[in-house]
Motif scaffolding. Structure first.
Motif, PDB file in Angstrom:
ATOM      1  N   SER A  78       0.830  -1.196   0.000  1.00  0.00           N
ATOM      2  CA  SER A  78       0.000   0.000   0.000  1.00  0.00           C
ATOM      3  C   SER A  78       0.863   1.244   0.000  1.00  0.00           C
ATOM      4  O   SER A  78       1.889   1.305   0.669  1.00  0.00           O
ATOM      5  CB  SER A  78      -0.905   0.017   1.236  1.00  0.00           C
ATOM      6  N   PRO A  79       0.442   2.275  -0.747  1.00  0.00           N
ATOM      7  CA  PRO A  79       1.169   3.544  -0.742  1.00  0.00           C
ATOM      8  C   PRO A  79       0.797   4.342   0.492  1.00  0.00           C
ATOM      9  O   PRO A  79      -0.180   4.011   1.185  1.00  0.00           O
ATOM     10  CB  PRO A  79       0.645   4.224  -2.008  1.00  0.00           C
ATOM     11  N   PRO A  80       1.525   5.390   0.790  1.00  0.00           N
ATOM     12  CA  PRO A  80       1.091   6.267   1.871  1.00  0.00           C
ATOM     13  C   PRO A  80      -0.211   6.941   1.496  1.00  0.00           C
ATOM     14  O   PRO A  80      -0.498   7.129   0.304  1.00  0.00           O
ATOM     15  CB  PRO A  80       2.240   7.282   1.972  1.00  0.00           C
ATOM     16  N   PRO A  81      -1.047   7.304   2.480  1.00  0.00           N
ATOM     17  CA  PRO A  81      -2.314   7.956   2.133  1.00  0.00           C
ATOM     18  C   PRO A  81      -2.091   9.293   1.457  1.00  0.00           C
ATOM     19  O   PRO A  81      -1.104   9.985   1.714  1.00  0.00           O
ATOM     20  CB  PRO A  81      -3.003   8.122   3.495  1.00  0.00           C
ATOM     21  N   ALA A  82      -3.015   9.659   0.577  1.00  0.00           N
ATOM     22  CA  ALA A  82      -2.953  10.975  -0.051  1.00  0.00           C
ATOM     23  C   ALA A  82      -3.224  12.046   0.996  1.00  0.00           C
ATOM     24  O   ALA A  82      -3.766  11.778   2.065  1.00  0.00           O
ATOM     25  CB  ALA A  82      -3.987  11.059  -1.176  1.00  0.00           C
ATOM     26  N   GLY A  83      -2.838  13.274   0.705  1.00  0.00           N
ATOM     27  CA  GLY A  83      -3.043  14.355   1.655  1.00  0.00           C
ATOM     28  C   GLY A  83      -4.514  14.669   1.842  1.00  0.00           C
ATOM     29  O   GLY A  83      -5.344  14.427   0.966  1.00  0.00           O
ATOM     30  N   ALA A  84      -4.840  15.199   3.008  1.00  0.00           N
ATOM     31  CA  ALA A  84      -6.229  15.545   3.292  1.00  0.00           C
ATOM     32  C   ALA A  84      -6.714  16.656   2.370  1.00  0.00           C
ATOM     33  O   ALA A  84      -7.862  16.678   1.952  1.00  0.00           O
ATOM     34  CB  ALA A  84      -6.371  15.962   4.748  1.00  0.00           C
ATOM     35  N   GLN A  85      -5.836  17.600   2.079  1.00  0.00           N
ATOM     36  CA  GLN A  85      -6.196  18.688   1.173  1.00  0.00           C
ATOM     37  C   GLN A  85      -5.877  18.277  -0.257  1.00  0.00           C
ATOM     38  O   GLN A  85      -4.887  17.603  -0.522  1.00  0.00           O
ATOM     39  CB  GLN A  85      -5.409  19.957   1.535  1.00  0.00           C
ATOM     40  N   GLU A  86      -6.724  18.683  -1.183  1.00  0.00           N
ATOM     41  CA  GLU A  86      -6.501  18.288  -2.562  1.00  0.00           C
ATOM     42  C   GLU A  86      -5.202  18.884  -3.095  1.00  0.00           C
ATOM     43  O   GLU A  86      -4.824  20.006  -2.765  1.00  0.00           O
ATOM     44  CB  GLU A  86      -7.679  18.687  -3.436  1.00  0.00           C
ATOM     45  N   GLN A  87      -4.526  18.097  -3.918  1.00  0.00           N
ATOM     46  CA  GLN A  87      -3.262  18.492  -4.513  1.00  0.00           C
ATOM     47  C   GLN A  87      -3.321  18.266  -6.015  1.00  0.00           C
ATOM     48  O   GLN A  87      -3.917  17.299  -6.484  1.00  0.00           O
ATOM     49  CB  GLN A  87      -2.111  17.658  -3.922  1.00  0.00           C
ATOM     50  N   PRO A  88      -2.702  19.160  -6.803  1.00  0.00           N
ATOM     51  CA  PRO A  88      -2.648  18.921  -8.247  1.00  0.00           C
ATOM     52  C   PRO A  88      -1.793  17.703  -8.570  1.00  0.00           C
ATOM     53  O   PRO A  88      -0.807  17.417  -7.886  1.00  0.00           O
ATOM     54  CB  PRO A  88      -2.032  20.210  -8.789  1.00  0.00           C
ATOM     55  N   ASP A 105      -6.436   6.375   7.062  1.00  0.00           N
ATOM     56  CA  ASP A 105      -5.036   5.991   6.822  1.00  0.00           C
ATOM     57  C   ASP A 105      -4.759   4.509   7.031  1.00  0.00           C
ATOM     58  O   ASP A 105      -3.600   4.102   7.087  1.00  0.00           O
ATOM     59  CB  ASP A 105      -4.099   6.828   7.702  1.00  0.00           C
ATOM     60  N   SER A 106      -5.789   3.662   7.143  1.00  0.00           N
ATOM     61  CA  SER A 106      -5.546   2.228   7.273  1.00  0.00           C
ATOM     62  C   SER A 106      -6.346   1.476   6.220  1.00  0.00           C
ATOM     63  O   SER A 106      -7.465   1.866   5.880  1.00  0.00           O
ATOM     64  CB  SER A 106      -5.939   1.729   8.668  1.00  0.00           C
ATOM     65  N   LYS A 107      -5.763   0.414   5.686  1.00  0.00           N
ATOM     66  CA  LYS A 107      -6.400  -0.343   4.610  1.00  0.00           C
ATOM     67  C   LYS A 107      -7.779  -0.868   4.993  1.00  0.00           C
ATOM     68  O   LYS A 107      -8.730  -0.759   4.200  1.00  0.00           O
ATOM     69  CB  LYS A 107      -5.494  -1.497   4.180  1.00  0.00           C
ATOM     70  N   PRO A 108      -7.979  -1.455   6.182  1.00  0.00           N
ATOM     71  CA  PRO A 108      -9.321  -1.953   6.514  1.00  0.00           C
ATOM     72  C   PRO A 108     -10.382  -0.869   6.499  1.00  0.00           C
ATOM     73  O   PRO A 108     -11.553  -1.153   6.252  1.00  0.00           O
ATOM     74  CB  PRO A 108      -9.130  -2.529   7.923  1.00  0.00           C
ATOM     75  N   GLU A 122     -15.404  -2.047   1.555  1.00  0.00           N
ATOM     76  CA  GLU A 122     -15.402  -3.441   1.968  1.00  0.00           C
ATOM     77  C   GLU A 122     -14.332  -3.662   3.025  1.00  0.00           C
ATOM     78  O   GLU A 122     -13.731  -2.722   3.511  1.00  0.00           O
ATOM     79  CB  GLU A 122     -15.217  -4.385   0.769  1.00  0.00           C
ATOM     80  N   ARG A 123     -14.124  -4.905   3.392  1.00  0.00           N
ATOM     81  CA  ARG A 123     -13.347  -5.323   4.570  1.00  0.00           C
ATOM     82  C   ARG A 123     -14.139  -4.985   5.821  1.00  0.00           C
ATOM     83  O   ARG A 123     -14.592  -5.885   6.510  1.00  0.00           O
ATOM     84  CB  ARG A 123     -11.942  -4.732   4.577  1.00  0.00           C
ATOM     85  N   ARG A 124     -14.338  -3.695   6.118  1.00  0.00           N
ATOM     86  CA  ARG A 124     -15.341  -3.325   7.118  1.00  0.00           C
ATOM     87  C   ARG A 124     -16.501  -2.740   6.326  1.00  0.00           C
ATOM     88  O   ARG A 124     -16.528  -1.557   6.009  1.00  0.00           O
ATOM     89  CB  ARG A 124     -14.787  -2.311   8.126  1.00  0.00           C
ATOM     90  N   HIS A 125     -17.448  -3.605   6.014  1.00  0.00           N
ATOM     91  CA  HIS A 125     -18.505  -3.262   5.062  1.00  0.00           C
ATOM     92  C   HIS A 125     -19.399  -2.157   5.613  1.00  0.00           C
ATOM     93  O   HIS A 125     -19.970  -2.269   6.694  1.00  0.00           O
ATOM     94  CB  HIS A 125     -19.344  -4.506   4.747  1.00  0.00           C
ATOM     95  N   ILE A 168     -12.431   6.902  -7.261  1.00  0.00           N
ATOM     96  CA  ILE A 168     -11.928   6.613  -5.921  1.00  0.00           C
ATOM     97  C   ILE A 168     -11.015   5.403  -6.003  1.00  0.00           C
ATOM     98  O   ILE A 168     -11.088   4.608  -6.947  1.00  0.00           O
ATOM     99  CB  ILE A 168     -13.067   6.330  -4.919  1.00  0.00           C
ATOM    100  N   SER A 169     -10.153   5.264  -5.007  1.00  0.00           N
ATOM    101  CA  SER A 169      -9.231   4.131  -4.982  1.00  0.00           C
ATOM    102  C   SER A 169      -9.488   3.268  -3.757  1.00  0.00           C
ATOM    103  O   SER A 169     -10.089   3.711  -2.774  1.00  0.00           O
ATOM    104  CB  SER A 169      -7.777   4.611  -4.981  1.00  0.00           C
ATOM    105  N   ASP A 170      -9.000   2.038  -3.830  1.00  0.00           N
ATOM    106  CA  ASP A 170      -9.178   1.132  -2.707  1.00  0.00           C
ATOM    107  C   ASP A 170      -8.189   1.400  -1.572  1.00  0.00           C
ATOM    108  O   ASP A 170      -8.094   0.626  -0.623  1.00  0.00           O
ATOM    109  CB  ASP A 170      -9.112  -0.330  -3.157  1.00  0.00           C
ATOM    110  N   GLU A 171      -7.477   2.537  -1.662  1.00  0.00           N
ATOM    111  CA  GLU A 171      -6.677   3.021  -0.540  1.00  0.00           C
ATOM    112  C   GLU A 171      -7.277   4.308   0.019  1.00  0.00           C
ATOM    113  O   GLU A 171      -6.648   5.014   0.801  1.00  0.00           O
ATOM    114  CB  GLU A 171      -5.231   3.265  -0.973  1.00  0.00           C
ATOM    115  N   GLY A 172      -8.506   4.638  -0.403  1.00  0.00           N
ATOM    116  CA  GLY A 172      -9.221   5.778   0.160  1.00  0.00           C
ATOM    117  C   GLY A 172      -8.934   7.113  -0.484  1.00  0.00           C
ATOM    118  O   GLY A 172      -9.394   8.143   0.018  1.00  0.00           O
TER     119      GLY A 172
END
Length: 331
Positions: free
Chosen positions: A20-30, A125-128, A148-151, A86-90
């Motif tokens: 898994s990559p690090p989570p994207a920033g909370a604020q939108e980035q170009p 910031d966590s995969k589940p 999913e995972r925690r549906h 959207i991505s499966d890493e949030g």
């Protein structure tokens, strides 16, 4: 055969050891998306049709962000000017599709990304917690996201907002951890349609639900079944301009690689207690362009034609691809 084996190996590696990559920033980035053109059929570069679908261009995409990838669903505005995924890493992605003078898809511009928030207002910031697999644009402009995972279902007024929980079907938690709701769509009256990837109540089908809006954030849920064939499971759902529905069904094994069926069924089939039996519009497998397709959107083109947008999830595996394909549905 070599390409098929390589793709099969890639998916097996992703399933067993994806990083898994690090989570994207909370604020939108170009984000700068570097796109290269796809060919519909590798061994026939001039091919322009598969089944009932006519090729309108495709892209293989890379970006200058480690959070770019894992794209699990998408939405395209009716004017074809804004694509949201959207991505499966949030993470979430918004971009502007670009077309040439013939109406062929040639790129994505003005892209930006951010991270979905949890109920506490902080970036997930966590995969589940972050495994977003399906999204739908509600009539008021908000977003319904299925994890999913925690549906669960969460509603976001905007992609940068803190979500509100939505009460899902009573048996939503019975779904397999990695086989939850992958197909989600919303109608103009607020009705929500959801289909599970793997949860089944009867042989030869997977479970679906129809949610009729009641009060804010509450739905009255009824159940239906979606008929499947061996190996294939639904990964996306879209409402077509004529009111019928399209789905993607994906299959994978080490011998045959990834295969995807593009399906269609009439709205009249979708009633409580019924079994939906879709019909095939196209079958994508090597040597046709294909990958782990999990995103689907439908719009109208400039001439009134029905357009289908298909997007893949690369599992953040460097040997897989993020691809976006555009088709016109033949009359």
């Amino acid at each position: 055969m070599a390409n098929r084996f390589l793709l099969s190996l890639c998916l097996l590696v992703a399933a067993c050891s994806g990083v898994s990559p690090p989570p994207a920033g909370a604020q939108e980035q170009p984000v700068t998306i570097d796109s290269s053109a796809l060919t519909l059929k590798i061994d026939e570069p001039k091919a322009t049709r598969v089944g009932k679908l006519v090729w309108r261009g495709g892209l293989e995409m890379r970006a200058n962000s480690r959070s770019f990838g894992g794209l699990s669903d998408l939405h395209v505005t009716p004017d074809n000017r804004t694509l949201t995924s959207i991505s499966d890493e949030g993470a979430w992605l918004v971009a502007t599709p670009r077309f040439d003078e013939k109406g062929m898809l040639v790129g994505l511009a003005d892209a930006r990304m951010g991270q979905l928030r949890g109920l506490d207002g902080k970036p997930i910031d966590s995969k589940p917690e972050a495994d977003a697999e399906a999204m739908a644009r509600l009539p008021d402009g908000s977003w319904l996201v299925a994890f999913e995972r925690r549906h669960r279902l969460w509603r976001y007024s905007t992609l940068t907002a803190t979500p509100l929980p939505v009460e899902g079907p009573a048996d939503i938690g019975r779904q397999p951890g990695n086989g939850g709701i992958e197909a989600l769509a919303a109608l103009a009256d607020g009705t929500v349609i959801a289909i599970s990837e793997e949860y089944s109540r009867q042989a030869g089908t997977v479970a679906g639900w129809i949610g009729k809006p009641e009060t804010a954030g509450r739905y009255a849920w009824s159940a239906f079944s979606y008929a499947t064939v061996p190996d294939y499971k639904p990964t996306a759902l879209a409402v077509l301009p004529d009111g019928s529905y399209a789905t993607l069904e994906r299959a994978f094994d080490m011998v045959r690689g990834v295969r995807v069926r593009v399906m269609r069924f009439e709205a009249a089939q979708l009633t409580p207690g019924a079994t939906v039996r879709p019909e095939e519009m196209a079958h994508l497998s090597s040597p046709y362009a294909v990958d782990n397709l999990e995103g689907l959107a439908a719009t109208r083109g400039a001439k009134g034609e029905t357009l289908l947008w298909l997007m893949s999830d690369d599992n953040f595996n460097p040997l897989q691809r993020n691809i976006l394909m555009l088709f016109e549905v033949a009359p």
